[in-house]
Design an enzyme around this catalytic site. Structure first.
Site, PDB file in Angstrom:
ATOM      1  N   ARG A  64       6.533  14.334  -0.633  1.00 28.73           N
ATOM      2  CA  ARG A  64       6.435  13.648  -1.820  1.00 28.73           C
ATOM      3  C   ARG A  64       6.957  14.522  -2.876  1.00 28.73           C
ATOM      4  NH1 ARG A  64       3.762   9.900   0.675  1.00 28.73           N
ATOM      5  NH2 ARG A  64       2.046   9.989   1.698  1.00 28.73           N
ATOM      6  N   THR A 117      -4.797  16.683  -4.190  1.00 29.51           N
ATOM      7  CA  THR A 117      -4.665  15.253  -3.703  1.00 29.51           C
ATOM      8  C   THR A 117      -5.820  15.228  -2.557  1.00 29.51           C
ATOM      9  OG1 THR A 117      -2.470  15.299  -4.094  1.00 29.51           O
ATOM     10  CG2 THR A 117      -3.401  14.025  -2.249  1.00 29.51           C
ATOM     11  N   LYS A 138     -12.375   5.959  -3.396  1.00 30.29           N
ATOM     12  CA  LYS A 138     -11.661   5.214  -4.187  1.00 30.29           C
ATOM     13  C   LYS A 138     -11.634   3.602  -3.841  1.00 30.29           C
ATOM     14  CE  LYS A 138      -7.240   6.174  -1.845  1.00 30.29           C
ATOM     15  NZ  LYS A 138      -7.698   7.302  -0.924  1.00 30.29           N
ATOM     16  N   THR A 198      -5.459  14.901   4.950  1.00 30.22           N
ATOM     17  CA  THR A 198      -5.838  14.491   3.523  1.00 30.22           C
ATOM     18  C   THR A 198      -7.123  13.528   3.733  1.00 30.22           C
ATOM     19  OG1 THR A 198      -3.681  14.574   2.979  1.00 30.22           O
ATOM     20  CG2 THR A 198      -5.308  13.840   1.430  1.00 30.22           C
ATOM     21  N   GLU A 244      -5.977   8.581  -8.518  1.00 27.82           N
ATOM     22  CA  GLU A 244      -4.827   9.290  -8.165  1.00 27.82           C
ATOM     23  C   GLU A 244      -3.569   8.559  -8.386  1.00 27.82           C
ATOM     24  OE1 GLU A 244      -5.353  11.877  -4.314  1.00 27.82           O
ATOM     25  OE2 GLU A 244      -6.681  10.039  -3.851  1.00 27.82           O
ATOM     26  N   GLU A 245      -2.646   9.061  -8.188  1.00 32.34           N
ATOM     27  CA  GLU A 245      -1.189   8.448  -8.669  1.00 32.34           C
ATOM     28  C   GLU A 245      -0.886   7.409  -7.411  1.00 32.34           C
ATOM     29  OE1 GLU A 245       0.995   9.268  -6.301  1.00 32.34           O
ATOM     30  OE2 GLU A 245      -0.372  10.495  -5.298  1.00 32.34           O
ATOM     31  N   SER A 246      -1.611   7.572  -6.361  1.00 33.86           N
ATOM     32  CA  SER A 246      -1.421   6.843  -5.218  1.00 33.86           C
ATOM     33  C   SER A 246      -1.939   5.521  -4.995  1.00 33.86           C
ATOM     34  CB  SER A 246      -1.530   7.675  -3.783  1.00 33.86           C
ATOM     35  OG  SER A 246      -2.840   8.366  -3.999  1.00 33.86           O
ATOM     36  N   ASP A 286      -9.441   0.635  -0.104  1.00 29.02           N
ATOM     37  CA  ASP A 286      -9.688   1.748  -1.343  1.00 29.02           C
ATOM     38  C   ASP A 286      -8.249   1.818  -2.391  1.00 29.02           C
ATOM     39  OD1 ASP A 286      -8.116   3.082   0.410  1.00 29.02           O
ATOM     40  OD2 ASP A 286      -9.135   4.996   0.800  1.00 29.02           O
ATOM     41  N   ARG A 345      -5.820  11.322  11.877  1.00 23.65           N
ATOM     42  CA  ARG A 345      -4.748  10.096  12.122  1.00 23.65           C
ATOM     43  C   ARG A 345      -3.765  10.257  12.960  1.00 23.65           C
ATOM     44  NH1 ARG A 345      -3.930   7.689   5.865  1.00 23.65           N
ATOM     45  NH2 ARG A 345      -6.110   7.700   5.527  1.00 23.65           N
ATOM     46  N   SER A 349      -5.949   3.804   6.914  1.00 22.98           N
ATOM     47  CA  SER A 349      -5.594   3.080   5.766  1.00 22.98           C
ATOM     48  C   SER A 349      -4.351   2.251   5.420  1.00 22.98           C
ATOM     49  CB  SER A 349      -5.423   4.409   4.783  1.00 22.98           C
ATOM     50  OG  SER A 349      -5.406   4.076   3.370  1.00 22.98           O
ATOM     51  N   HIS A 350      -3.259   2.846   4.776  1.00 23.90           N
ATOM     52  CA  HIS A 350      -2.063   2.073   4.534  1.00 23.90           C
ATOM     53  C   HIS A 350      -1.083   1.901   5.604  1.00 23.90           C
ATOM     54  CE1 HIS A 350      -1.551   6.016   3.103  1.00 23.90           C
ATOM     55  NE2 HIS A 350      -0.394   6.131   3.247  1.00 23.90           N
ATOM     56  N   ASP A 387      -7.561  -0.459   4.261  1.00 21.10           N
ATOM     57  CA  ASP A 387      -9.151  -0.287   4.171  1.00 21.10           C
ATOM     58  C   ASP A 387      -9.745  -0.416   2.863  1.00 21.10           C
ATOM     59  OD1 ASP A 387      -7.798   2.014   3.180  1.00 21.10           O
ATOM     60  OD2 ASP A 387      -9.509   3.378   3.660  1.00 21.10           O
ATOM     61  N   LYS A 410     -12.718   9.074  10.256  1.00 20.71           N
ATOM     62  CA  LYS A 410     -12.973  10.296   8.969  1.00 20.71           C
ATOM     63  C   LYS A 410     -14.721  10.018   9.142  1.00 20.71           C
ATOM     64  CE  LYS A 410     -12.488   7.737   4.773  1.00 20.71           C
ATOM     65  NZ  LYS A 410     -12.266   8.166   3.314  1.00 20.71           N
TER      66      LYS A 410
HETATM   67  C1  VG1 Z   1      -2.050  10.297   0.559  1.00 18.29           C
HETATM   68  C2  VG1 Z   1      -2.060  10.000  -0.958  1.00 18.29           C
HETATM   69  C3  VG1 Z   1      -3.472  10.634  -1.542  1.00 18.29           C
HETATM   70  C4  VG1 Z   1      -4.498   9.882  -0.919  1.00 18.29           C
HETATM   71  C5  VG1 Z   1      -4.519   9.811   0.627  1.00 18.29           C
HETATM   72  C6  VG1 Z   1      -5.346   8.832   1.187  1.00 18.29           C
HETATM   73  O1  VG1 Z   1      -2.407  11.234   0.892  1.00 18.29           O
HETATM   74  O2  VG1 Z   1      -1.071  10.898  -1.562  1.00 18.29           O
HETATM   75  O3  VG1 Z   1      -3.664  10.484  -3.037  1.00 18.29           O
HETATM   76  O4  VG1 Z   1      -5.797  10.414  -1.219  1.00 18.29           O
HETATM   77  O5  VG1 Z   1      -3.264   9.401   0.957  1.00 18.29           O
HETATM   78  O6  VG1 Z   1      -5.450   7.559   0.844  1.00 18.29           O
HETATM   79  P1  VG1 Z   1      -0.706  12.298   1.323  1.00 18.29           P
HETATM   80  O7  VG1 Z   1      -1.456  13.552   1.957  1.00 18.29           O
HETATM   81  O8  VG1 Z   1      -0.026  11.347   2.435  1.00 18.29           O
HETATM   82  O9  VG1 Z   1      -0.029  12.576   0.190  1.00 18.29           O
HETATM   83  V1  VG1 Z   1      -5.920   6.341   1.918  1.00 18.29           V
HETATM   84  O10 VG1 Z   1      -5.926   4.754   1.064  1.00 18.29           O
HETATM   85  O11 VG1 Z   1      -4.862   6.582   2.940  1.00 18.29           O
HETATM   86  O12 VG1 Z   1      -7.511   6.729   2.618  1.00 18.29           O
HETATM   87 CO    CO Z   2      -6.658   3.605   1.905  1.00 19.82          CO
END
Ligand code: VG1
Ligand code: CO
Length: 539
Positions: free
Chosen positions: A494, A342, A374, A16, A361-363, A279, A20, A111-112, A277, A124
């Site tokens: 999810r 997504t 973002k 996505t 996004e909802e996330s 966002d 990673r 990211s998270h 990160d 990326k």
């Molecule tokens: C998740 C979220 C998606 C977001 C992506 C990257 O992806 O659902 O909405 O854009 O993380 O965000 P996935 O494929 O795990 O559902 V971040 O803050 O990791 O750059």
């Molecule tokens: Co992030």
């Protein structure tokens, strides 16, 4: 320049948001180098362009930056811009790429996901517009990675990443820049800083921003404390650490629980957190959680209170699993509202083409045309600007919004660390059910339509198939099901549940969505396929 022989890895398909893997996986000989070379090959080499490099500061960030700089020099870039200490938040990297008209950037982040020697790393590529590589480009990068036989490296000495200034390295300009100032300047150009300064420094309004030991700390300190005059203690966990203090830098009620109790127990007016990160964002009021889908909708509805958006929005967009609260605002304001798969890479074309200004996004991701990512801190500043100009509390702003538009109850249930084969089988079984589902009645929920979401980009005509299962019911409820594309081990399921209501607006989300959740469990068969009875994370 040296040409190093290598053999391809077959597991470098970006998900996505980039590639990673576990840090140790990235540390295998040639692994990082292969992927970086695949990127350079896919974009046609450096071509005397300028490359931005920076990351969220997690473990392995500095080593990776050194390697990428040495490879970028060998691949024909004429200028390389690096954030001091190798640090650039994702939105700041996007800002820097755009501001200095660079050809692209490499962002190092998972990211998270947690950081540290046994945790996650990620990489990326973002293009000249500052946004994540399109699917066509990530497909090309993957194809290159599968066929790679060598990579280019310059045998340079390690760069001093901490010293701001410009170096000449083998005839290439390497600039180490302040990680924060360009971004802070952009924020100052968008928001009503004088009004926000009176709110934050006035002594009546109290808030806490939790940087979660991740990249946003220096940005939040510069903007909220130095430029907006907030008390020093209002920004916590502000020093980026390689392992994020051993926590998940994921701004939600589970991982930012300390922030939530601080806001509620000390009676603060506002709380916010961002991710590894920088966002993502979570917004809370006193004993009041703002769902990210609602946050996007309420920001869009009030956007013209923010000087940078006073002219109004061109249009809006949301990812498919995000609730339809945004659509109601768009309809009321006569704006186009786009529904994308997504991941942020799908918003870039819409923004570049002038079709949308806000998206999310909802996330916990919200953003606008100011960059092509973002942007967590931007969302926090949007909220503070709107609170400053309306004098409302978080809860009253949200409640008024529900009164005007109705409320879209929304929750996401994540089942983490599933066996990948079991998860794939479960998704296959669900997929096979879809064609005959319309008309079926599940405890009073009658299926209206059921399909795999496909997106056709209105700008470049590209089509992205199979972007998640959607099941819509005649009573306005919806179930969305997909597997995560950002994990590094096993599979994460999810399940997104939402339903529109126009009365009993204060109801409890989980209780109100429980019947729909029961239908989802039955349809998906989570327990039968995986043995799991309940989700690991509910947001
Ligand atoms: C998740 C979220 C998606 C977001 C992506 C990257 O992806 O659902 O909405 O854009 O993380 O965000 P996935 O494929 O795990 O559902 V971040 O803050 O990791 O750059
Ligand atoms: Co992030």
């Amino acid at each position: 320049m040296t040409l190093i022989n290598t053999t391809p890895f077959q597991d470098q398909k970006p998900g996505t948001s980039g590639l990673r893997k576990k840090v140790r996986h990235f540390q295998q000989p040639h692994y990082l180098e292969n992927f970086v070379q695949a990127i350079f090959n896919a974009v046609g080499g450096g071509q005397n362009g300028c490359l931005v490099v920076g990351g969220d500061g997690r473990y392995f960030n500095r080593e990776a930056v050194q390697t990428i700089v040495a490879m970028a020099i060998a691949n024909g870039y004429k200028e390389i811009i690096v954030g001091q200490g190798g640090i650039l938040s994702t939105p700041a990297a996007s800002c820097v790429i755009r501001k200095y008209k660079c050809s692209g950037g490499i962002i190092l982040s998972a990211s998270h996901n947690p950081g540290g020697p046994d945790e996650d790393f990620g990489i990326k590529y973002n293009g000249a517009n500052g946004g994540p590589a399109t699917e066509q480009l990530t497909d090309k990068i993957y194809a290159e990675s599968c066929a790679l036989t060598s990579y280019k490296l310059s045998a340079i000495e390690a760069i001093d990443l901490d010293l701001i200034g410009t170096l000449d390295v083998e005839g290439v300009k390497v600039r180490i820049i302040d990680s924060v100032s360009d971004y802070a300047e952009l924020m100052e150009s968008l928001f009503d800083f004088p009004a926000m300064r009176s709110l934050l420094s006035g002594g009546e309004f109290s808030f806490c921003f939790d940087a979660m030991h991740a990249v946003t700390g220096p940005y939040a300190k510069e903007i909220l404390i130095n430029r907006l005059g907030a008390p020093a203690e209002s920004v916590i966990n502000a020093t980026p650490e390689e392992d994020f203090g051993g926590h998940h830098p994921d701004p939600n009620l589970v991982h930012a629980a300390d922030l939530v109790s601080k806001v509620n127990q000390n009676g603060l007016d506002f709380g916010a957190a961002s991710d590894g990160d920088g966002d993502r964002n979570m917004i809370i009021g006193n004993n009041f959680y703002v769902n990210p889908c609602d946050s996007l909708a309420v920001l869009a509805a009030n956007a013209t209170l923010i000087p940078g958006y006073a002219q109004g929005l061109a249009g809006v967009a949301r990812s498919m699993p995000t609730s339809r609260a945004l659509d109601r605002v768009a309809a009321a304001q006569g704006l186009n509202c786009y529904e994308t798969p997504t991941g942020w890479k799908f918003f870039g074309n819409l923004i570049d083409d002038g079709r949308i200004t806000f998206c999310g996004e909802e996330s916990f991701g919200t953003g606008s045309s100011h960059v092509r990512e973002k942007d967590g801190l931007w969302a926090v500043l949007c909220w503070l600007n709107i609170l400053a100009s309306t004098g409302e509390s978080v809860a009253s702003l949200m409640r008024n919004h529900w009164q005007n538009f109705g409320r879209d109850l929304f929750t996401r249930h994540d089942y983490e660390g599933l066996d990948s084969a079991q998860a794939a089988e479960m998704m296959k079984a669900l997929d096979e059910k879809l064609t005959n589902l319309a008309g079926s009645n599940f405890d009073g929920f009658v299926v209206e339509t059921a399909d795999q979401f496909a997106y056709s980009d209105p700008v470049d005509g590209s089509v992205s198939q199979r972007q998640g299962v959607r099941i819509l019911f005649t009573n306005g409820a919806r179930i969305v099901v997909r597997l995560s594309g950002t994990g590094t081990s096993g599979a994460t399921l999810r399940v997104y549940l939402d339903r529109f209501i126009n009365e009993d607006l204060e109801c409890d989300t989980q209780a109100a969505l429980a019947p729909l959740s029961a239908v989802a469990s039955k349809l998906i068969g989570v327990e039968a396929f995986t043995g799991r009875k309940a989700p690991d994370v509910v947001t």
